[in-house]
Design a protein around this motif. Structure first.
Motif, PDB file in Angstrom:
ATOM      1  N   ALA A 119       0.880  -1.176   0.000  1.00  0.00           N
ATOM      2  CA  ALA A 119       0.000   0.000   0.000  1.00  0.00           C
ATOM      3  C   ALA A 119       0.914   1.221   0.000  1.00  0.00           C
ATOM      4  CB  ALA A 119      -0.904  -0.015   1.222  1.00  0.00           C
ATOM      5  N   THR A 120       1.190   1.729  -1.222  1.00  0.00           N
ATOM      6  CA  THR A 120       2.234   2.743  -1.386  1.00  0.00           C
ATOM      7  C   THR A 120       1.751   4.141  -1.024  1.00  0.00           C
ATOM      8  OG1 THR A 120       1.615   2.993  -3.696  1.00  0.00           O
ATOM      9  CG2 THR A 120       3.387   1.442  -3.218  1.00  0.00           C
ATOM     10  N   ARG A 121       2.724   5.046  -0.923  1.00  0.00           N
ATOM     11  CA  ARG A 121       2.457   6.447  -0.584  1.00  0.00           C
ATOM     12  C   ARG A 121       1.582   6.507   0.668  1.00  0.00           C
ATOM     13  NH1 ARG A 121       1.556   9.204  -6.523  1.00  0.00           N
ATOM     14  NH2 ARG A 121       1.025  10.956  -5.185  1.00  0.00           N
ATOM     15  N   ALA A 122       1.945   5.615   1.623  1.00  0.00           N
ATOM     16  CA  ALA A 122       1.115   5.430   2.819  1.00  0.00           C
ATOM     17  C   ALA A 122       0.999   6.707   3.639  1.00  0.00           C
ATOM     18  CB  ALA A 122       1.676   4.286   3.674  1.00  0.00           C
ATOM     19  N   ASP A 123       1.976   7.621   3.451  1.00  0.00           N
ATOM     20  CA  ASP A 123       1.875   8.897   4.187  1.00  0.00           C
ATOM     21  C   ASP A 123       0.662   9.708   3.746  1.00  0.00           C
ATOM     22  OD1 ASP A 123       3.348  10.975   1.994  1.00  0.00           O
ATOM     23  OD2 ASP A 123       3.973   8.894   1.907  1.00  0.00           O
ATOM     24  N   GLU A 124       0.128   9.382   2.583  1.00  0.00           N
ATOM     25  CA  GLU A 124      -1.058  10.098   2.095  1.00  0.00           C
ATOM     26  C   GLU A 124      -2.358   9.375   2.456  1.00  0.00           C
ATOM     27  OE1 GLU A 124       0.954  11.828  -2.061  1.00  0.00           O
ATOM     28  OE2 GLU A 124      -0.145   9.942  -2.083  1.00  0.00           O
ATOM     29  N   ALA A 125      -2.221   8.259   3.186  1.00  0.00           N
ATOM     30  CA  ALA A 125      -3.407   7.434   3.455  1.00  0.00           C
ATOM     31  C   ALA A 125      -4.352   8.122   4.436  1.00  0.00           C
ATOM     32  CB  ALA A 125      -2.977   6.090   4.030  1.00  0.00           C
ATOM     33  N   GLU A 126      -5.603   7.795   4.306  1.00  0.00           N
ATOM     34  CA  GLU A 126      -6.602   8.283   5.248  1.00  0.00           C
ATOM     35  C   GLU A 126      -7.066   7.104   6.083  1.00  0.00           C
ATOM     36  OE1 GLU A 126      -9.353  11.051   3.764  1.00  0.00           O
ATOM     37  OE2 GLU A 126      -7.507  12.151   3.272  1.00  0.00           O
ATOM     38  N   GLU A 127      -7.705   7.435   7.198  1.00  0.00           N
ATOM     39  CA  GLU A 127      -8.188   6.387   8.077  1.00  0.00           C
ATOM     40  C   GLU A 127      -9.085   5.414   7.294  1.00  0.00           C
ATOM     41  OE1 GLU A 127      -8.970   7.722  11.829  1.00  0.00           O
ATOM     42  OE2 GLU A 127      -9.852   5.827  12.503  1.00  0.00           O
ATOM     43  N   GLY A 128      -8.872   4.134   7.516  1.00  0.00           N
ATOM     44  CA  GLY A 128      -9.742   3.142   6.875  1.00  0.00           C
ATOM     45  C   GLY A 128      -9.217   2.645   5.541  1.00  0.00           C
ATOM     46  N   ASP A 129      -8.222   3.316   4.973  1.00  0.00           N
ATOM     47  CA  ASP A 129      -7.717   2.910   3.657  1.00  0.00           C
ATOM     48  C   ASP A 129      -7.159   1.478   3.669  1.00  0.00           C
ATOM     49  OD1 ASP A 129      -8.343   4.995   2.014  1.00  0.00           O
ATOM     50  OD2 ASP A 129      -6.491   6.116   2.386  1.00  0.00           O
ATOM     51  N   LEU A 130      -6.378   1.164   4.712  1.00  0.00           N
ATOM     52  CA  LEU A 130      -5.725  -0.146   4.728  1.00  0.00           C
ATOM     53  C   LEU A 130      -6.747  -1.270   4.878  1.00  0.00           C
ATOM     54  CD1 LEU A 130      -2.552   0.682   6.848  1.00  0.00           C
ATOM     55  CD2 LEU A 130      -2.772   0.527   4.357  1.00  0.00           C
ATOM     56  N   THR A 131      -7.736  -1.036   5.719  1.00  0.00           N
ATOM     57  CA  THR A 131      -8.801  -2.030   5.897  1.00  0.00           C
ATOM     58  C   THR A 131      -9.546  -2.232   4.584  1.00  0.00           C
ATOM     59  OG1 THR A 131      -9.227  -0.530   7.732  1.00  0.00           O
ATOM     60  CG2 THR A 131     -10.294  -2.678   7.814  1.00  0.00           C
ATOM     61  N   ARG A 132      -9.759  -1.126   3.877  1.00  0.00           N
ATOM     62  CA  ARG A 132     -10.449  -1.179   2.583  1.00  0.00           C
ATOM     63  C   ARG A 132      -9.659  -2.063   1.612  1.00  0.00           C
ATOM     64  NH1 ARG A 132      -9.850   2.158  -1.709  1.00  0.00           N
ATOM     65  NH2 ARG A 132      -8.310   3.350  -0.539  1.00  0.00           N
ATOM     66  N   LEU A 133      -8.330  -1.876   1.567  1.00  0.00           N
ATOM     67  CA  LEU A 133      -7.507  -2.678   0.662  1.00  0.00           C
ATOM     68  C   LEU A 133      -7.510  -4.143   1.079  1.00  0.00           C
ATOM     69  CD1 LEU A 133      -4.361  -0.494  -0.127  1.00  0.00           C
ATOM     70  CD2 LEU A 133      -6.572  -0.584  -1.251  1.00  0.00           C
ATOM     71  N   ALA A 134      -7.392  -4.373   2.392  1.00  0.00           N
ATOM     72  CA  ALA A 134      -7.351  -5.758   2.888  1.00  0.00           C
ATOM     73  C   ALA A 134      -8.646  -6.482   2.523  1.00  0.00           C
ATOM     74  CB  ALA A 134      -7.136  -5.770   4.390  1.00  0.00           C
ATOM     75  N   VAL A 192      -1.312  -7.063   3.276  1.00  0.00           N
ATOM     76  CA  VAL A 192      -1.164  -5.646   2.942  1.00  0.00           C
ATOM     77  C   VAL A 192      -0.017  -5.050   3.765  1.00  0.00           C
ATOM     78  CG1 VAL A 192      -2.272  -3.380   2.928  1.00  0.00           C
ATOM     79  CG2 VAL A 192      -3.619  -5.431   2.405  1.00  0.00           C
ATOM     80  N   VAL A 193       0.976  -4.494   3.073  1.00  0.00           N
ATOM     81  CA  VAL A 193       2.123  -3.888   3.738  1.00  0.00           C
ATOM     82  C   VAL A 193       2.179  -2.402   3.371  1.00  0.00           C
ATOM     83  CG1 VAL A 193       4.638  -3.947   3.953  1.00  0.00           C
ATOM     84  CG2 VAL A 193       3.368  -6.076   3.580  1.00  0.00           C
ATOM     85  N   PRO A 194       1.809  -1.523   4.312  1.00  0.00           N
ATOM     86  CA  PRO A 194       1.862  -0.093   4.002  1.00  0.00           C
ATOM     87  C   PRO A 194       3.302   0.378   3.889  1.00  0.00           C
ATOM     88  CG  PRO A 194       1.194  -0.433   6.297  1.00  0.00           C
ATOM     89  CD  PRO A 194       1.309  -1.794   5.673  1.00  0.00           C
ATOM     90  N   VAL A 195       3.590   1.189   2.887  1.00  0.00           N
ATOM     91  CA  VAL A 195       4.961   1.684   2.726  1.00  0.00           C
ATOM     92  C   VAL A 195       4.967   3.105   2.186  1.00  0.00           C
ATOM     93  CG1 VAL A 195       5.211   0.625   0.418  1.00  0.00           C
ATOM     94  CG2 VAL A 195       7.244   1.158   1.742  1.00  0.00           C
TER      95      VAL A 195
END
Ligand SMILES: Nc1nc2c(ncn2[C@@H]2O[C@H](COP(=O)(O)OP(=O)(O)OP(=O)(O)O)[C@@H](O)[C@H]2O)c(=O)[nH]1
Ligand SMILES: [Mg+2]
Length: 309
Positions: free
Chosen positions: A190-205, A213-216
């Motif tokens: 999950a690239t450009r993770a510094d731009e992520a908003e709450e819930g983004d990672l769960t959405r991808l998973a 999912v590995v945020p980076v």
């Protein structure tokens, strides 16, 4: 004062006339760099037009470049980075290795596979950015068949999508990989993770349940370490540190999963593999430090091994 948009359009058309393939795409990139960065209005339309020029040129020129796309393997394993354009694949390569590579805030900055060697836990691993897998790639659109060919021979795949990105963009890429019959160990960066908003990672998973999912973010060194660790796990390889005359080598050697003490000895010297009687082992495959084991003992990632004649 920016150039009036009509003039810009005329200049752009003139500069693109007679140019094809890489040359045309390079010119489009130069034009994009000169274009005022408005999000709406005629300049935004020009930007859109130039983007579509890139994709069209790629499709047209794929035949010409087809045979120059192969990547020479280097290192203990090869891992491919695939995903939609502009998600930060080149930036990751840049952050993880000493190579200089063009990155840019527009799609199709990278036009052919780019290899970069990176050291993970002391072992050299080759990362390869596979650019521009577009819908229809498995049917060779955009030179897709050659790009997928590179993917076919890699050891693992990192699917890259902006943490805040649209899952559909990656679904398109995944569908092409599946359509080409390619199935490799993989995870999702999950690239450009510094731009992520709450819930983004769960959405991808949720959208990609089969992928870890590995945020980076290239701005976050700790996340780059997590990426390295995930990349290493995806290769399935094991690292072994050789102990000779009481001192342990700093650089590990890499072996295939399931490797035995005999395989370790083989790597050091082929004759050694034939003549050893066993080894002493420290690490998770040993019941206690320095355990004496036989020739067929399977080693684990991170073990220290001393060959016994
Ligand atoms: N904020 C932030 N921006 C990033 C990060 N990684 C890359 N970018 C930016 O994202 C844009 C695209 O980066 P690239 O590395 O060129 O992306 P790419 O996937 O290689 O793109 P193509 O080769 O065009 O398909 C650039 O403007 C980068 O500066 C990140 O971790 N955080
Ligand atoms: Mg790139």
């Amino acid at each position: 004062m920016p150039m009036p948009h009509r003039t810009f359009a005329q200049v752009a058309k003139r500069r693109l006339t007679g140019k094809e393939g890489r040359e045309r795409i390079r010119e489009v990139h130069a034009l994009l760099d000169e274009l005022p960065d408005y999000r709406n209005g005629p300049y935004a339309d020009l930007r859109k037009w130039l983007m579509s020029e890139i994709e069209d040129s790629r499709v047209r020129s794929s035949a010409i470049h087809r045979d120059s796309i192969a990547v020479r393997r280097e290192g203990a394993a090869q891992i491919a980075l695939v995903g939609p354009p502009n998600v930060g694949k080149s930036s990751l390569l840049q952050a993880l290795s000493p190579i200089q590579i063009k990155t840019g805030d527009y799609p199709f900055t990278t036009l052919r596979p780019v290899p970069a060697l990176t050291r993970i836990g002391g072992v050299l691993v080759q990362l390869v950015e596979i650019p521009g897998l577009i819908a229809g790639a498995a049917e060779d659109r955009g030179g897709g068949r050659a790009l997928l060919g590179v993917l076919r021979s890699t050891d693992a795949i990192v699917y890259c999508l902006r943490a805040a990105g649209d899952v559909h963009e990656l679904e398109v890429v995944l569908a092409e990989v599946v359509a080409a019959g390619i199935d490799k160990p993989a995870f999702l960066a999950a690239t450009r993770a510094d731009e992520a908003e709450e819930g983004d990672l769960t959405r991808l998973a949720k959208a990609f349940p089969a992928l870890e999912v590995v945020p980076v973010s290239i701005l976050d060194e700790a996340s780059l370490d997590d990426f390295r660790a995930a990349a290493w796990r995806s290769t399935g390889l094991v690292r072994v540190y050789l102990r000779v005359a009481g001192s342990v080598d700093e650089e590990p050697v890499a072996l295939q999963p399931g490797a035995t003490v005999t395989d370790v000895a083989d790597l050091v010297h082929h004759e050694l593999g034939a003549t050893l009687s066993g080894a002493r082992v420290w690490g998770s495959s040993a019941r206690f430090d320095g355990q004496r084991v036989g020739r067929e003992h399977a080693i684990h990632d991170g073990d220290v091994v001393e060959i016994v004649h």
